[in-house]
Motif scaffolding. Structure first.
Motif, PDB file in Angstrom:
ATOM      1  N   ARG A 299       8.344 -31.255 103.861  1.00 59.06           N
ATOM      2  CA  ARG A 299       9.293 -30.853 104.900  1.00 59.06           C
ATOM      3  C   ARG A 299      10.702 -31.324 104.560  1.00 59.06           C
ATOM      4  O   ARG A 299      11.679 -30.607 104.783  1.00 59.06           O
ATOM      5  CB  ARG A 299       8.887 -31.469 106.246  1.00 59.06           C
ATOM      6  CG  ARG A 299       7.620 -30.846 106.786  1.00 59.06           C
ATOM      7  CD  ARG A 299       7.226 -31.460 108.115  1.00 59.06           C
ATOM      8  NE  ARG A 299       5.947 -30.903 108.515  1.00 59.06           N
ATOM      9  CZ  ARG A 299       4.872 -31.629 108.823  1.00 59.06           C
ATOM     10  NH1 ARG A 299       4.947 -32.943 108.820  1.00 59.06           N
ATOM     11  NH2 ARG A 299       3.754 -31.046 109.153  1.00 59.06           N
TER      12      ARG A 299
ATOM     13  N   GLY B 215       7.450 -23.889 118.725  1.00 59.17           N
ATOM     14  CA  GLY B 215       6.118 -24.467 118.655  1.00 59.17           C
ATOM     15  C   GLY B 215       6.068 -25.659 117.723  1.00 59.17           C
ATOM     16  O   GLY B 215       7.046 -26.022 117.079  1.00 59.17           O
TER      17      GLY B 215
ATOM     18  N   SER C 288       5.533 -26.586 114.729  1.00 61.12           N
ATOM     19  CA  SER C 288       5.336 -26.041 113.385  1.00 61.12           C
ATOM     20  C   SER C 288       6.404 -26.572 112.439  1.00 61.12           C
ATOM     21  O   SER C 288       7.372 -27.205 112.860  1.00 61.12           O
ATOM     22  CB  SER C 288       5.462 -24.523 113.441  1.00 61.12           C
ATOM     23  OG  SER C 288       6.774 -24.196 113.839  1.00 61.12           O
ATOM     24  N   ASP C 289       6.194 -26.263 111.152  1.00 61.34           N
ATOM     25  CA  ASP C 289       7.187 -26.641 110.158  1.00 61.34           C
ATOM     26  C   ASP C 289       8.528 -25.983 110.447  1.00 61.34           C
ATOM     27  O   ASP C 289       9.588 -26.548 110.183  1.00 61.34           O
ATOM     28  CB  ASP C 289       6.712 -26.243 108.757  1.00 61.34           C
ATOM     29  CG  ASP C 289       5.642 -27.194 108.250  1.00 61.34           C
ATOM     30  OD1 ASP C 289       5.493 -28.277 108.861  1.00 61.34           O
ATOM     31  OD2 ASP C 289       4.957 -26.858 107.281  1.00 61.34           O
TER      32      ASP C 289
ATOM     33  N   MET D 128       3.084 -33.393 115.907  1.00 62.00           N
ATOM     34  CA  MET D 128       2.604 -32.869 114.631  1.00 62.00           C
ATOM     35  C   MET D 128       1.352 -33.659 114.282  1.00 62.00           C
ATOM     36  O   MET D 128       1.206 -34.824 114.653  1.00 62.00           O
ATOM     37  CB  MET D 128       3.644 -33.047 113.523  1.00 62.00           C
ATOM     38  CG  MET D 128       4.976 -32.404 113.797  1.00 62.00           C
ATOM     39  SD  MET D 128       4.918 -30.610 113.870  1.00 62.00           S
ATOM     40  CE  MET D 128       5.393 -30.209 112.223  1.00 62.00           C
TER      41      MET D 128
ATOM     42  N   SER E 254       9.962 -25.476 113.285  1.00 62.77           N
ATOM     43  CA  SER E 254      10.707 -26.302 114.237  1.00 62.77           C
ATOM     44  C   SER E 254      11.389 -27.464 113.531  1.00 62.77           C
ATOM     45  O   SER E 254      12.551 -27.773 113.793  1.00 62.77           O
ATOM     46  CB  SER E 254       9.776 -26.870 115.305  1.00 62.77           C
ATOM     47  OG  SER E 254       9.181 -25.831 116.006  1.00 62.77           O
TER      48      SER E 254
END
Lengths: 249, 245, 274
Positions: B59, B112, B114-115, B195, B117
């Protein structure tokens, strides 16, 4: 009578390849009210010598006498004019002088009078409330001179004070300096690499070579007041320039 | 450097040991923390530290790349055009006060857990600062050189390539390094909220367990990777731009 | 010459009317926000009017959180944490700058300390102290902001002009006078810079700490609205605090400019002279 006497001064710095000798066993005498110039190429240790007298740099060996008495370096009334003016930019011309007066322990009630007097004598009476950035290079250097004189020095140390000024400004500054020197009667220990400057200003010139050794000392044989363009002065200048460069080559 | 590092590190370990001897509940000692490393490395809900590190790292790299891809053009355009500089600078003090946490939470609600975000949050929270770094480098371009280029009639393209590019490359690197150090923090914060993978999630797990020793062990792994990464990047930077010094 | 003219002209323009670029920039961002909001429900991303309405609701006490208690708590924590950090950083930064060995040994640990994420400090704080009114938020703010500002102040010490210190020594200035008139004026811009960054960061960290370690504060309200997926309210709670911090930043900048009068006046007068 002597004002300042330096006996056997030695200074070494730690260089990359071992200790570096700036000067060794150096003797120098400045008479009362005398204007003495030390001439030398860049990096010969002139500034270090001035700093040692002022007590900013410690000597490895050597003693200093002031008015015939042995003293600690810097522990006598002197003023210092630096090569770059070294003014505090966040203080006005007047406040810069006040800084030196406070440091010298001059009574606060005296400050106003001295600031006014000395700014006027260097021709900056109207610039008391100006900040250094509002002044020209020549004006800044004059504030530096006023600061050095305001503390009431018996010895004035000057480190190539006019070297960064243009020719005309420097000429006027030298004239101003000679007038002030004549009025105050202070001794001057001046440092430069400019033969012309040394000849027009000094009573005596001491020549240093690149190794920090004194190789020649001459008395300037001209009466005061001096005309800066007097052919006789020019001749002395040419002669000393020859002596100076012959030694350096 | 190494001797100094050893002294500082040794001093730190000594302080830590002394503190843990005085109050073991508050300061689990270095040995106790090291003793939890197997739990972290092994499988299980609080383990797989390398997997979590990898997820975070991915990320971070992704977000840094997107952030840089935004910051460099905007920064250069700001330096070239005065009007754009005025328009963008106007919002910088505002960006200084936008809390990272709010950016993260808003992004989570919008996109949501998720990556996507995480990347959006990082770009919004960290890019303005990287842009300033690039802009400052580009604005540093010697005006005399621009005059020279003008005098020789160089076109806009040539000016960009020959004068701006060499001037901004070091600051692009500096800005990447800066982004990296900031992005880590945003990523970890984002991972803490909802997460499942990533160092933030691991920290949250051990916090919820109330296990300070394991939390500190996880922190040690994280700090070790961070210090290694940043040292590596500065070394690379030093090697690439040593001619400037 | 031309740059001076340019600067004067520019300052003249800002007095008379906002520059077109400013107007365009503000309109673009506002329009962009409004356009973006049309893709979502007002709960998930509020338009400008909705947001303004939400802010009013928050400020008038129309939610389950009392605005005075929450904003008051956060402001107090930011103030204490920021104040402590500024104090420690100035002392440490100056000490590291004045004693180079101290600087060499401490820069490494500071660098490591800087890599610790703020959430972890919040977690550690909560495990140590539980839910507290002041302790955890102040702890987190101080531990993150202090090393950062120390580095800023330390770097500022590197910019001190040694030749002026030498001048002060040659004139026999006392240590106190040297610090007051020579060091401090040179450090001042760095201290102001540190303060401005520190203030903005302190508020962001206080928020994180409040989410995990406190029962009051803006962070608690923000967390509540996040859990019910009300972005509109999350933003509405942040906006007043942001305005406050922005105002404080402007104030600091004004004080800074006043302290640096000797710089600005100089340029103005030089322009007039030349």
């Amino acid at each position: 009578m002597t004002r300042l006497r330096i006996n056997g001064a030695t200074k070494r710095f730690e260089g990359v390849d071992g200790p570096l000798t700036v000067f060794e066993g150096l003797d120098l005498v400045i008479g009362d009210g005398e204007f003495v110039t030390v001439m030398g190429p860049s990096g010969c240790g002139k500034t270090t010598l001035l700093n040692a007298v002022a007590g900013v740099v410690d000597l490895d060996t050597g003693t200093i006498e002031f008015g015939g008495e042995p003293v600690e370096p810097g522990a006598f009334p002197f003023g210092y004019v630096f090569q770059e003016p070294r003014l505090l930019e966040w203080r006005t011309a007047g406040q810069n002088i006040a800084f030196a007066l406070e440091a010298a322990g001059v009574d606060a009630s005296e400050h106003d009078r001295r600031i006014r007097t000395w700014l006027e004598r260097v021709g900056l009476a109207d610039e008391r409330d100006s900040y250094p950035r509002q002044l020209s290079g020549g004006q800044r250097q004059r504030v530096g001179l006023a600061r050095a004189l305001a503390v009431g020095p018996e010895l004035l140390l000057m480190d190539e004070p006019f070297s960064s000024l243009d020719a005309v400004t420097a000429r006027n500054a030298r004239r101003n300096l000679l007038d002030l020197w004549a009025d105050t009667g202070a001794s001057v220990f001046f440092v430069t690499h400019d033969v012309h400057e040394a000849v027009v200003l000094s009573d005596r010139i001491v020549f240093m070579n690149g190794d920090g050794d004194v190789f020649e000392a001459v008395t300037v044989p001209h009466d005061r007041p001096r005309e800066f363009d007097d052919p006789a002065l020019r001749e002395t200048e040419a002669e000393l320039t020859r002596t100076f460069f012959e030694e350096l080559e | 450097m190494t001797r100094r590092g050893a002294v500082a590190g040794g001093g730190f370990l000594l302080l830590w040991t002394v503190a843990s001897a005085a109050a073991p509940a508050l300061f689990p000692g270095p040995l106790a923390v090291a003793g939890r490393l197997p739990d972290l490395i092994g499988p299980g809900p609080g383990g797989e530290v390398f997997g979590h590190l990898g997820a975070s790292l991915l990320r971070v790299v992704l977000a840094t790349a997107v952030g840089l891809a935004t910051a460099v053009p905007v920064g250069v355009v700001m330096a070239v055009d005065d009007r754009i500089e005025t328009g963008v600078s106007l919002w910088l003090p505002f960006f200084m006060t936008v809390p990272t946490l709010v950016v993260v939470l808003v992004a989570m609600v919008l996109f949501g857990f998720s990556d996507l975000s995480v990347v959006v949050a990082v770009v919004v929270a960290a890019t303005p600062f990287a842009t300033v770094t690039v802009y400052e480098g580009a604005a540093d371009v010697d005006p005399a050189l621009l005059t020279m280029a003008d005098a020789f009639g160089a076109d806009r393209r040539a000016v960009l390539r020959e004068i701006y590019l060499p001037a901004i490359l070091p600051s692009v690197f500096g800005s990447a390094r800066y982004l990296l150090s900031m992005v880590w923090k945003v990523v970890v914060l984002a991972e803490t909220f909802g997460m499942n993978r990533g160092m933030g999630a691991l920290f949250r797990y051990w916090f919820n367990q109330g296990d300070l020793t394991a939390l500190l062990a996880a922190l040690s792994c994280f700090v070790a990777v961070m210090v290694g990464l940043q040292t590596g990047v500065s070394r690379l930077e030093h090697r690439l731009f040593h001619w400037r010094a | 010459m031309s740059t001076d003219d340019d600067r004067r002209f520019r300052s003249l323009r800002t007095i008379t009317a906002p520059r077109p670029a400013t107007v365009v920039s503000v309109l673009t961002v506002l329009a962009g926000w409004q356009l973006f909001s049309t893709f979502f429900s007002p709960y998930r991303f509020p338009g400008l009017w909705t947001l303004a309405g939400n802010v009013t609701t928050v400020l008038s006490g129309g939610t389950r959180f009392d605005p005075f208690t929450q904003f008051g708590a956060t402001v107090a924590r930011v103030a204490v944490g920021f104040g402590l950090s500024m104090m420690f950083s100035t002392i440490w930064g100056v000490a590291m700058g004045a004693r180079s060995t101290l600087g060499e040994y401490l820069s490494g640990p500071l660098f490591v300390l800087l890599t610790v994420p703020s959430v972890v400090w919040a977690f550690v704080g909560v495990i140590w102290f539980g839910l507290t009114e002041f302790l955890v938020p102040v702890f987190v703010v101080t531990l993150v902001v202090f090393p950062y500002l120390t580095v800023v102040v330390w770097e500022g010490m590197g910019d001190v002009d040694e030749s002026l210190v030498e001048m002060a020594e040659a004139f026999g200035a006392s240590t106190a006078a040297t610090w007051r008139y020579v060091y401090l004026p040179q450090l001042r811009p760095h201290l102001f810079g540190a303060a401005r960054i520190g203030l903005a960061v302190s508020w962001k960290l206080a928020l994180v700490a409040e989410v995990f370690g406190s029962a009051t504060g803006v962070g608690v309200a923000v967390k509540h609205h996040f859990e019910t997926f009300e972005n509109g309210m999350v933003l509405a709670w942040a906006v007043p605090m942001m305005a406050l911090i922005y105002g404080a930043d402007r104030l600091l900048r004004r004080v800074e400019r006043r302290a640096a009068r000797w710089k600005s006046e100089a340029t103005e007068r030089q322009g007039a002279l030349e």
